[in-house]
Design an enzyme around this catalytic site. Sequence first.
Site, short mmCIF file in Angstrom:
data_model
loop_
_atom_site.label_atom_id
_atom_site.label_comp_id
_atom_site.label_asym_id
_atom_site.label_seq_id
_atom_site.Cartn_x
_atom_site.Cartn_y
_atom_site.Cartn_z
N GLY A 30 0.77 -1.18 -0.02
CA GLY A 30 0.03 0.06 0.13
C GLY A 30 0.81 1.18 0.16
N LEU A 32 0.47 3.44 -2.21
CA LEU A 32 0.96 3.30 -3.29
C LEU A 32 1.31 4.56 -4.23
CD1 LEU A 32 -2.29 1.13 -4.73
CD2 LEU A 32 -0.02 0.53 -3.63
N HIS A 33 2.26 4.63 -5.10
CA HIS A 33 2.85 5.65 -5.87
C HIS A 33 2.93 5.20 -7.40
CE1 HIS A 33 6.33 3.15 -5.44
NE2 HIS A 33 6.54 3.32 -4.18
N HIS A 36 4.26 1.66 -8.12
CA HIS A 36 3.28 0.60 -7.88
C HIS A 36 2.11 0.42 -9.09
CE1 HIS A 36 3.78 1.33 -3.38
NE2 HIS A 36 4.20 0.00 -3.61
N GLN A 60 7.88 -9.68 7.78
CA GLN A 60 9.06 -8.98 7.01
C GLN A 60 9.55 -7.95 7.83
OE1 GLN A 60 6.84 -8.31 3.40
NE2 GLN A 60 8.21 -6.66 3.05
N ASP A 152 13.39 -3.43 -5.91
CA ASP A 152 13.76 -4.44 -4.91
C ASP A 152 14.65 -5.56 -5.35
OD1 ASP A 152 12.64 -3.31 -2.19
OD2 ASP A 152 10.80 -2.79 -3.93
N VAL A 178 10.78 3.06 -11.20
CA VAL A 178 10.24 4.55 -11.65
C VAL A 178 10.86 5.65 -10.69
CG1 VAL A 178 8.10 5.73 -11.80
CG2 VAL A 178 7.89 3.49 -12.32
N SER A 187 9.38 5.58 -3.70
CA SER A 187 9.18 4.55 -2.52
C SER A 187 8.29 4.87 -1.40
CB SER A 187 10.73 4.33 -1.83
OG SER A 187 10.46 3.63 -0.39
N SER A 188 7.71 4.28 -1.03
CA SER A 188 6.45 4.62 0.04
C SER A 188 7.31 5.02 1.04
CB SER A 188 5.69 3.38 0.55
OG SER A 188 5.17 2.70 -0.44
#
Length: 297
Positions: A30, A32-33, A36, A60, A152, A178, A187-188
């Site tokens: 989530g 989201l950017h 994603h 994680q 990642d 991106v 990145s979130s």
Amino acid sequence: MSRPLLLDSVAALKSWHMDGGTVGLVPTMGALHGGHLSLTELAAEQADRVIVSVFVNPTQFGPNEDFDRYPRSLEADLDALSGYPVDAVFVPSVAQMYPDFPRPAAVTINAGGIAKTLDGAKRPGHFDGVCQVVAKLFNLVQPDVAVFGQKDAQQLAVIRQMVRDLNFPVRIVAAPIVRESDGLALSSRNVYLTGPQRGAAPVLHQALLAGVEAARTADGEAAGLAAVTSAMKKMESEPLVAPEYAAVVRSDDFTLCALAGPGGVEHFLPITGQATLLVAAQLGDTRLIDNYQWRAN
Ligand code: AMP
């Protein structure tokens, strides 16, 4: 376009699944950017229907990591997805995914050798938790294709290995990174950055470009060392950035070729074929990672 269908339980997911057609899964946590969202477009090229999962996966995160403060913005995420080719969003609760939580599951996945280096060395157990949740999502959603970001890179390599080793009938597709116009990878976690840290953060991308340039101009054996040394130097030039490592791996199997980090600079293997330069750095409390792939010699 209207919002995608919200599936907030495993039962709802099961009935959605009955509709048929090939399924492309985009697993996310989530917040989201654009990164994603680009994954959803790639998934739509590969499958009849696209489902995005939104789940901040507790297994994680390490005990001192940012699980509690990780950004959660489901309403905004659903709005963002409205403009994209997404049919459904699966948003399970922690209790649905892990009925015994916080007690650990009895049967878990050991993510293997790739998971022991770089981010895995810094975040013990992280990739085991990633494999655990991705395996569960694969079993629940039963996608034909799953799209993961090259952002990642180590996670992507671990997932590919898991799919090979455990015969998941899922095709893994990698999506390009991106970036913001100044080079910072979306990145979130970028929302954690203060103004000055945000100003300093593009140095990771600049370090990658400097490292790849140095590798291209060095002789074969020395290329890996040149890449990691130049990338570290570039990151060290920015006072708000505490570099953690710069590393070169072979892109296909993630074999470590050269590493600059807390233990100094090490050289393991010459770079051949497709290579990936990876960097990680701490900006205050925020840890950022980035990478760049190129064809060596
Ligand atoms: P996350 O929500 O951070 O777990 O990320 C979900 C997926 O989006 C992962 O496959 C990431 O690699 C991918 N992703 C995250 N940031 C980017 C980006 N800047 N460009 C492309 N993919 C990304």
